[in-house]
Design a protein around this motif. Structure first.
Motif, PDB file in Angstrom:
ATOM      1  N   TYR A 196      -3.337  14.616 -67.870  1.00  0.00           N
ATOM      2  CA  TYR A 196      -3.948  15.200 -66.675  1.00  0.00           C
ATOM      3  C   TYR A 196      -5.007  14.225 -66.182  1.00  0.00           C
ATOM      4  N   VAL A 197      -5.542  14.494 -65.007  1.00  0.00           N
ATOM      5  CA  VAL A 197      -6.448  13.550 -64.354  1.00  0.00           C
ATOM      6  C   VAL A 197      -7.788  13.512 -65.085  1.00  0.00           C
ATOM      7  N   THR A 198      -8.163  12.328 -65.576  1.00  0.00           N
ATOM      8  CA  THR A 198      -9.436  12.162 -66.275  1.00  0.00           C
ATOM      9  C   THR A 198     -10.082  10.848 -65.864  1.00  0.00           C
ATOM     10  N   GLN A 199     -11.357  10.720 -66.179  1.00  0.00           N
ATOM     11  CA  GLN A 199     -12.017   9.427 -66.134  1.00  0.00           C
ATOM     12  C   GLN A 199     -12.370   9.022 -67.560  1.00  0.00           C
ATOM     13  N   ASN A 200     -12.237   7.752 -67.842  1.00  0.00           N
ATOM     14  CA  ASN A 200     -12.510   7.200 -69.168  1.00  0.00           C
ATOM     15  C   ASN A 200     -13.962   6.729 -69.196  1.00  0.00           C
ATOM     16  N   ILE A 201     -14.782   7.303 -70.079  1.00  0.00           N
ATOM     17  CA  ILE A 201     -16.208   7.009 -70.127  1.00  0.00           C
ATOM     18  C   ILE A 201     -16.534   6.335 -71.452  1.00  0.00           C
ATOM     19  N   MET A 202     -17.133   5.170 -71.382  1.00  0.00           N
ATOM     20  CA  MET A 202     -17.586   4.442 -72.570  1.00  0.00           C
ATOM     21  C   MET A 202     -19.051   4.774 -72.806  1.00  0.00           C
ATOM     22  N   VAL A 203     -19.394   5.123 -74.048  1.00  0.00           N
ATOM     23  CA  VAL A 203     -20.781   5.486 -74.364  1.00  0.00           C
ATOM     24  C   VAL A 203     -21.204   4.824 -75.672  1.00  0.00           C
ATOM     25  N   ALA A 204     -22.508   4.605 -75.798  1.00  0.00           N
ATOM     26  CA  ALA A 204     -23.112   4.123 -77.046  1.00  0.00           C
ATOM     27  C   ALA A 204     -24.253   5.057 -77.405  1.00  0.00           C
ATOM     28  N   CYS A 205     -24.481   5.264 -78.709  1.00  0.00           N
ATOM     29  CA  CYS A 205     -25.583   6.113 -79.142  1.00  0.00           C
ATOM     30  C   CYS A 205     -26.253   5.488 -80.358  1.00  0.00           C
ATOM     31  N   ASP A 206     -27.509   5.903 -80.594  1.00  0.00           N
ATOM     32  CA  ASP A 206     -28.239   5.405 -81.751  1.00  0.00           C
ATOM     33  C   ASP A 206     -28.195   6.446 -82.867  1.00  0.00           C
ATOM     34  N   PHE A 207     -28.968   6.235 -83.929  1.00  0.00           N
ATOM     35  CA  PHE A 207     -28.916   7.135 -85.078  1.00  0.00           C
ATOM     36  C   PHE A 207     -29.804   8.363 -84.913  1.00  0.00           C
ATOM     37  N   ASN A 208     -30.453   8.470 -83.752  1.00  0.00           N
ATOM     38  CA  ASN A 208     -31.139   9.703 -83.386  1.00  0.00           C
ATOM     39  C   ASN A 208     -30.250  10.587 -82.525  1.00  0.00           C
ATOM     40  N   MET A 209     -28.966  10.188 -82.403  1.00  0.00           N
ATOM     41  CA  MET A 209     -27.984  10.905 -81.592  1.00  0.00           C
ATOM     42  C   MET A 209     -28.386  10.941 -80.119  1.00  0.00           C
ATOM     43  N   CYS A 210     -29.044   9.868 -79.668  1.00  0.00           N
ATOM     44  CA  CYS A 210     -29.408   9.731 -78.256  1.00  0.00           C
ATOM     45  C   CYS A 210     -28.515   8.668 -77.613  1.00  0.00           C
ATOM     46  N   PHE A 211     -28.025   8.954 -76.417  1.00  0.00           N
ATOM     47  CA  PHE A 211     -27.228   7.959 -75.712  1.00  0.00           C
ATOM     48  C   PHE A 211     -28.105   6.773 -75.333  1.00  0.00           C
ATOM     49  N   THR A 212     -27.607   5.575 -75.575  1.00  0.00           N
ATOM     50  CA  THR A 212     -28.298   4.354 -75.180  1.00  0.00           C
ATOM     51  C   THR A 212     -27.541   3.608 -74.089  1.00  0.00           C
ATOM     52  N   PHE A 213     -26.315   4.058 -73.788  1.00  0.00           N
ATOM     53  CA  PHE A 213     -25.524   3.450 -72.726  1.00  0.00           C
ATOM     54  C   PHE A 213     -24.403   4.406 -72.354  1.00  0.00           C
ATOM     55  N   ALA A 214     -24.095   4.484 -71.069  1.00  0.00           N
ATOM     56  CA  ALA A 214     -22.966   5.293 -70.603  1.00  0.00           C
ATOM     57  C   ALA A 214     -22.417   4.650 -69.339  1.00  0.00           C
ATOM     58  N   TRP A 215     -21.088   4.485 -69.305  1.00  0.00           N
ATOM     59  CA  TRP A 215     -20.430   3.899 -68.130  1.00  0.00           C
ATOM     60  C   TRP A 215     -19.258   4.781 -67.746  1.00  0.00           C
ATOM     61  N   ALA A 216     -19.429   5.519 -66.671  1.00  0.00           N
ATOM     62  CA  ALA A 216     -18.409   6.461 -66.203  1.00  0.00           C
ATOM     63  C   ALA A 216     -17.677   5.895 -64.993  1.00  0.00           C
ATOM     64  N   GLY A 217     -16.571   6.547 -64.644  1.00  0.00           N
ATOM     65  CA  GLY A 217     -15.866   6.214 -63.420  1.00  0.00           C
ATOM     66  C   GLY A 217     -14.545   5.490 -63.597  1.00  0.00           C
ATOM     67  N   TRP A 218     -14.254   5.011 -64.791  1.00  0.00           N
ATOM     68  CA  TRP A 218     -12.986   4.303 -64.999  1.00  0.00           C
ATOM     69  C   TRP A 218     -11.811   5.272 -65.005  1.00  0.00           C
ATOM     70  N   GLU A 219     -10.668   4.792 -64.556  1.00  0.00           N
ATOM     71  CA  GLU A 219      -9.459   5.623 -64.523  1.00  0.00           C
ATOM     72  C   GLU A 219      -9.057   6.048 -65.937  1.00  0.00           C
ATOM     73  N   GLY A 220      -8.457   7.228 -66.051  1.00  0.00           N
ATOM     74  CA  GLY A 220      -8.016   7.720 -67.346  1.00  0.00           C
ATOM     75  C   GLY A 220      -6.984   6.824 -67.998  1.00  0.00           C
ATOM     76  N   SER A 221      -6.252   6.054 -67.208  1.00  0.00           N
ATOM     77  CA  SER A 221      -5.230   5.162 -67.759  1.00  0.00           C
ATOM     78  C   SER A 221      -5.799   3.801 -68.163  1.00  0.00           C
ATOM     79  N   ALA A 222      -7.069   3.539 -67.851  1.00  0.00           N
ATOM     80  CA  ALA A 222      -7.671   2.243 -68.180  1.00  0.00           C
ATOM     81  C   ALA A 222      -7.780   2.089 -69.692  1.00  0.00           C
ATOM     82  N   HIS A 223      -7.430   0.930 -70.199  1.00  0.00           N
ATOM     83  CA  HIS A 223      -7.467   0.694 -71.648  1.00  0.00           C
ATOM     84  C   HIS A 223      -8.913   0.538 -72.109  1.00  0.00           C
TER      85      HIS A 223
END
Length: 220
Positions: free
Chosen positions: A124-151
């Motif tokens: 189904y239609v999705t966007q592929n989001i790459m994220v990074a987090c630290d050991f406090n479970m806090c996001f340190t990076f997020a990149w949204a908007g890529w197509e769901g089919s993007a590798h």
């Protein structure tokens, strides 16, 4: 305070009909409740085109704001996280690990002419989001908007290459733990690609193993 910050540092401007506070209210109402355009029209008493325009105007500046908020500590490459330092299961093996990188697929709504390239493994239609987090479970990076089919590897390489997305890179001797779909290279440690491993938490709960596809050209 948020309105003042968006105006002073990110260029949000009021229009003749809609104030800064009202523009932000339109944006937050969409995000908090997932309201449709018609309901927001009734709530703010504006035409649909005005609602649509002001939502995207605030979205553009909030994306720029997110790059300055979702980031690691200034000394993230210099210190050992307390979660590792105080845990004999992880120290000293992961003393140079600065976080983890993974991806997630989130449902997306795109024009019909673009939907095919947004349909990936979820069917189904999705966007592929790459994220990074630290050991406090806090996001340190997020990149949204890529197509769901993007590798995943393509997104990973673009994040490291494009400075404008502000992906926090590991210093020499430091590394991220990454998902098996990402490359195993200097600064990024992927899981061992054995014939059978327990990989996801549900696998451990069921006592099952998950076969991991060996890379092309791999020889034992």
């Amino acid at each position: 305070m948020l309105c003042s910050d968006l105006v002073a540092h990110y260029g949000l401007k009021k229009s003749r009909r809609v104030s800064i506070q009202e523009s932000l209210g339109i944006f937050l109402l969409y995000l908090a409740y997932g309201c449709g355009n018609r309901l927001v029209q009734e709530f703010f008493n504006h035409y649909g085109e005005i609602i649509h325009r002001h939502f995207h105007k605030v979205l553009d500046v909030v994306v720029n704001l997110s790059k300055d908020i979702i980031k690691p500590n200034a000394n993230f490459n210099e210190t050992i996280p307390e979660h590792i330092l105080n845990n004999p299961r992880y120290y000293p093996y992961f003393k140079d690990c600065i976080g983890a990188i993974d991806r997630t697929h989130v449902k997306a709504y795109v024009p019909q002419r673009y939907q095919i390239k947004y349909i990936g493994r979820k069917n189904y239609v999705t966007q592929n989001i790459m994220v990074a987090c630290d050991f406090n479970m806090c996001f340190t990076f997020a990149w949204a908007g890529w197509e769901g089919s993007a590798h995943d590897t393509k997104i990973f390489n673009e994040a490291r290459r494009r400075r404008e997305v502000k992906c926090p890179l590991p210093a020499d001797g430091k590394f991220y733990l990454v998902d098996a779909e990402y490359p195993n290279k200097k600064g990024y440690l992927a899981p061992y690609r054995g014939s059978n491993i327990r990989y996801h938490i549900p696998d451990f709960r069921r006592g099952q193993t998950r076969a991991v596809r060996e890379p092309k050209g791999f020889k034992k």
